[in-house]
Design a protein around this motif. Structure first.
Motif, short mmCIF file in Angstrom:
data_model
loop_
_atom_site.label_atom_id
_atom_site.label_comp_id
_atom_site.label_asym_id
_atom_site.label_seq_id
_atom_site.Cartn_x
_atom_site.Cartn_y
_atom_site.Cartn_z
N UNK A 1 32.03 36.77 52.83
CA UNK A 1 31.10 37.38 51.89
C UNK A 1 31.04 38.89 51.97
N UNK A 2 30.70 39.49 50.84
CA UNK A 2 30.46 40.93 50.75
C UNK A 2 28.96 41.13 50.57
N UNK A 3 28.29 41.53 51.64
CA UNK A 3 26.83 41.68 51.60
C UNK A 3 26.41 43.13 51.35
N UNK A 4 27.27 43.91 50.68
CA UNK A 4 26.97 45.33 50.44
C UNK A 4 25.65 45.51 49.68
N UNK A 5 25.39 44.65 48.70
CA UNK A 5 24.15 44.77 47.92
C UNK A 5 22.93 44.55 48.79
N UNK A 6 22.97 43.53 49.65
CA UNK A 6 21.84 43.27 50.54
C UNK A 6 21.64 44.42 51.52
N UNK B 1 36.67 39.58 49.16
CA UNK B 1 35.57 38.70 49.56
C UNK B 1 34.74 38.26 48.36
N UNK B 2 33.81 37.33 48.59
CA UNK B 2 32.95 36.83 47.52
C UNK B 2 31.68 37.66 47.44
N UNK B 3 31.30 37.99 46.22
CA UNK B 3 30.08 38.77 45.99
C UNK B 3 29.23 38.09 44.91
N UNK B 4 28.14 38.73 44.54
CA UNK B 4 27.19 38.12 43.60
C UNK B 4 27.82 37.81 42.24
N UNK B 5 28.84 38.55 41.86
CA UNK B 5 29.46 38.38 40.54
C UNK B 5 30.69 37.48 40.55
#
Length: 327
Positions: free
Chosen positions: A290-295, A138-142
């Motif tokens: 999306x990968x919302x793991x950080x949020x 998935x897409x993440x912040x980086x």
């Protein structure tokens, strides 16, 4: 009492965010372009406590005047030309409003809060459309950004300008990379609302068919009411940062159609749907997830409304809107 200024307050996210902030005791100001804005009555009915100020993302002096009037602790920049298909028809205006508009509001905040640029916390509405031709799933912040529309390119400009002002001037400036988020307030030009409205009208016998583009495009769809909470949480953090906001699930347009038509008792929906070449994008974005793991880890945020609940909510709202008067 905290004070907030929202650009794009008459849009879907602006309306949900205004209610959220009001519920938290904020004094909320909404930036509107011109007194004759056709959506002015809508926001006044939705959240009458919102104080309207006039301004234009293309006119920095008007943004400074709005900041001086609102004296905000937080600014949420949701204003943009946000319909991707339109961005090919008018790439220049999209670039000016959606891209340069971010620079204008950031610079206006820097000038307004010149003694301490971090005292006004800033939220920029970035977009999953920045990923475009996805380089990672998935897409993440980086994840590398590879936009495939003038809208996506403009959003990338605004995203990096926000990072630049954070790093250069110490501004508390965060970007939310929001994946597709919908609601009954979504404009009828967007595919989700176009479908929910058509399904309601077909169920009520008011029309027979709907014309759509690529039914195999996959998106990560969530509920706008959930996503505006993430925006607010970003500005409550000690340090500014960028966050992907998503459900982590992907669904093709066909699945949206399945749920929507089945909700009104129509299983053979194919006869009601016509694929029209004019609705295909010049450069398609095939898969966004999306990968919302950080949020979830840093903000304590997670989506509450499921995809099925979202689709049915939108169909129900349009059934209510489309019912003949007195029915």
């Amino acid at each position: 009492m905290k004070r907030a200024l929202i650009t794009g307050v008459t849009g879907q996210d602006g309306m949900y965010l205004s209610r959220l902030l009001l519920s938290k005791g904020y004094e909320v100001y909404g930036l509107v372009r011109g007194q004759n804005n056709p959506k002015l009555d809508v926001i006044k009915a939705w959240a009458p406590e919102v104080k309207i100020v006039t301004g234009d993302l293309l006119d920095q002096s008007s943004l400074l005047r709005a900041l001086n009037e609102a004296q905000p602790d937080e600014v949420y920049n949701l204003g943009a030309i946000s319909f991707v298909a339109y961005s090919w028809e008018n790439a220049q205006l999209t670039s000016q409003v959606t891209g340069l508009g971010v620079l204008n509001i950031l610079e206006a905040i820097r000038l307004y809060a010149h003694d301490d640029p971090s005292k006004v916390r800033f939220y920029q509405a970035s977009s999953s459309e920045m990923f475009g031709r996805v380089q990672e799933v998935p897409q993440r912040e980086t994840t590398l950004l590879w936009p495939r529309s003038p809208y996506g390119v403009a959003k990338v400009y605004g995203h990096y300008m926000t990072i630049n002002y954070r790093e250069s001037y110490g501004m508390h400036a965060s970007s939310g990379i929001l994946f597709n988020h919908e609601s009954p307030l979504r404009g009828p030009e967007f595919v989700t609302r176009k479908i929910s409205k058509a399904v309601a009208r077909i169920a009520l016998g008011l029309q027979d068919q709907v014309s759509l583009g690529n039914l195999d495009a996959k998106r990560d769809w969530g509920f706008a009411g959930d996503y505006v909470e993430a925006m607010w949480l970003m500005l409550q953090q000690d340090e500014a940062s960028d966050y992907v906001v998503s459900t982590g699930e992907t669904h093709p347009v066909r699945e949206y159609l399945d749920i929507a038509f089945n909700h009104v008792g129509i299983s053979d929906w194919e006869k009601h749907v016509y694929q029209d070449p004019q609705f295909f994008r010049p450069a398609e974005v095939d898969l966004l997830i999306g990968d919302s793991a950080k949020a979830q880890d840093k903000l304590g945020w997670k989506p509450k409304v499921s995809f099925k609940e979202l689709v049915e909510m939108m169909v129900d709202a349009d059934l209510e809107r489309e019912k003949p008067a007195g029915a």
